[in-house]
Design a protein around this motif. Sequence first.
Motif, mmCIF file in Angstrom:
data_model
loop_
_atom_site.group_PDB
_atom_site.id
_atom_site.type_symbol
_atom_site.label_atom_id
_atom_site.label_comp_id
_atom_site.label_asym_id
_atom_site.label_seq_id
_atom_site.Cartn_x
_atom_site.Cartn_y
_atom_site.Cartn_z
ATOM 1 N N SER A 1 -68.196 8.382 -2.963
ATOM 2 C CA SER A 1 -69.004 9.158 -2.021
ATOM 3 C C SER A 1 -70.427 9.297 -2.529
ATOM 4 N N GLY A 2 -71.342 9.589 -1.603
ATOM 5 C CA GLY A 2 -72.730 9.857 -1.970
ATOM 6 C C GLY A 2 -73.524 8.603 -2.281
ATOM 7 N N GLY A 3 -74.796 8.809 -2.586
ATOM 8 C CA GLY A 3 -75.676 7.699 -2.953
ATOM 9 C C GLY A 3 -75.907 6.727 -1.821
ATOM 10 N N SER A 4 -76.156 5.478 -2.182
ATOM 11 C CA SER A 4 -76.439 4.410 -1.219
ATOM 12 C C SER A 4 -75.428 3.298 -1.378
ATOM 13 N N VAL A 5 -74.871 2.843 -0.263
ATOM 14 C CA VAL A 5 -73.934 1.721 -0.263
ATOM 15 C C VAL A 5 -74.634 0.505 0.341
ATOM 16 N N VAL A 6 -74.589 -0.603 -0.384
ATOM 17 C CA VAL A 6 -75.254 -1.835 0.053
ATOM 18 C C VAL A 6 -74.281 -2.997 -0.071
ATOM 19 N N SER A 7 -74.188 -3.820 0.954
ATOM 20 C CA SER A 7 -73.313 -4.986 0.895
ATOM 21 C C SER A 7 -73.922 -6.067 0.010
#
Length: 531
Positions: free
Chosen positions: A371-377
């Motif tokens: 959870s949280g932060g930034s998710v990038v593919s």
Amino acid sequence: MLKFVIVLSFIACAFGAAIPEGLLPQVDGRIVGGVATSISSFPWQISLQRNGGHSCGGSVYNSRIIVTAAHCLQSVSAASLQIRAGSSYWSSGGVVSKVAAFRNHEGYNPNTMINDIAIIKLSTPLSFSSTIKAIGLASYAPGNGAAASVSGWGTQSSGSSSIPSQLQYVNLKIVDRSQCASSSYSYGSAIKSTMICAAAAGKDSCQGDSGGPLVSGGQLVGVVSWGYGCADARYPGVYANVADLRSWVVNNSNAIRKCEETITIKDNEIFNQITFTCNMFKFVILLSVIACAFGAAIPEGLLPQLDGRIVGGVATSISSFPWQISLQRNGGHSCGGSIYNSRVIVTAAHCLQGVSASALRIRAGSSYWNSGGSVVSVASFKNHEGYNAKTMVNDIAVIRLSSALSFNGNIKAIGLASSTPNNGAAAVVSGWGTLKSGGSVPAQLQKVDLKIVGRTQCASSTYSYGSEIKATMICAAASGKDSCQGDSGGPLVSGGQLVGVVSWGRGCAAPKYPGVYANVAELRGWVSNNA
């Protein structure tokens, strides 16, 4: 300079050319042209999970044995695996069973994908029901054009980082080996005797759900293995041919069932009782116990232990380690990594075996992997071309993100060391590796303080690795503490610079076996040139 899987597929389709020698086949999972279905229609189907996230498919052979693909079980330990059976949904319902051990076919070759089959032993037997049943192994390959189906939870489109929650299936036609290797298609000599193909216009497993079942005539005829492109008329999906590999499965499954026994090892008041299955299976945990108890050299040819545990560490905040990322496969934490710049992550090559970019993403800027932060593919990745899975030399890779990270107090790049730190220098390793053997992944980031063990010292008689420690490696240890291969691919930091990438080791916090890391100073040039 990065070999994008998507670009490779596009080039192959556009020019009808043979895939260049030496490039790995694409082994991700997508069900294209299929429909949602129920587990009662495919009761042999299981979800193989790494650290709680769906990783591959598999088939129930008997109440204790699962058949899957060897490429699904590279660079992983049994402790981080579980299966879910009896549910149409990979994330809920049915029955969850831990993995006791597994064995890959000894002839498996990740470059040619020959003999891409493996068996898994469950820690507890499955109870059969209308939604959990075994499937028989085909004794001969079905004829060209025979009806078949493939099922799984693979992503439904190229480039997607999400997977469907509900089981999918697609109907296909068998393309036998001679046909698949003929001029009608573009694989040529890449199709070997242990392979069979299947395809249908506009439909594909697109390597289905890797390790999952290809079924024809009510029997398991194939195990989803590899392919090029997706639903491309020139490149059918390629499967391990169960009829050719049937005897291996039967013989090794029988060995598990007949040879189970319990031993107790005693040394210096250390008692370790473990269950193991004949000497045919080289269990990592047994290997570690023997190494710790007797200080013996590890027999030649056994793979290093690559799972993740932070032992003797403490919970910490991402603001203290803003370069740390969680590398995730199909939504589950898989490995660690370090931010090199806004678009490039440094990790271990062993973290990126048997996977495609479409199944990967990273989470940055959060103390919690889920959870949280930034998710990038992930757009693409490149493993060091000199990486060797047996010796673990050159265990480094770079990942290119699909979009740039925005730097802030919790997301920062870390510089690469230009020189190797001295023996005894202070260092720290961080990650979300399990805190003990067989444990679950902690939600919060962990860290442990260590001391550098120089390559010369690590290879000396003070320790038990000897000639296994190569020029591209560095070690680190502290009494009662270890990364225990930490969070594989994660950062070893000293003097504010990235000095190591978590790679491998023997045992866990064992004084004779420090943790081993890829030496960033030695590999800096490769990272800079390929980033």
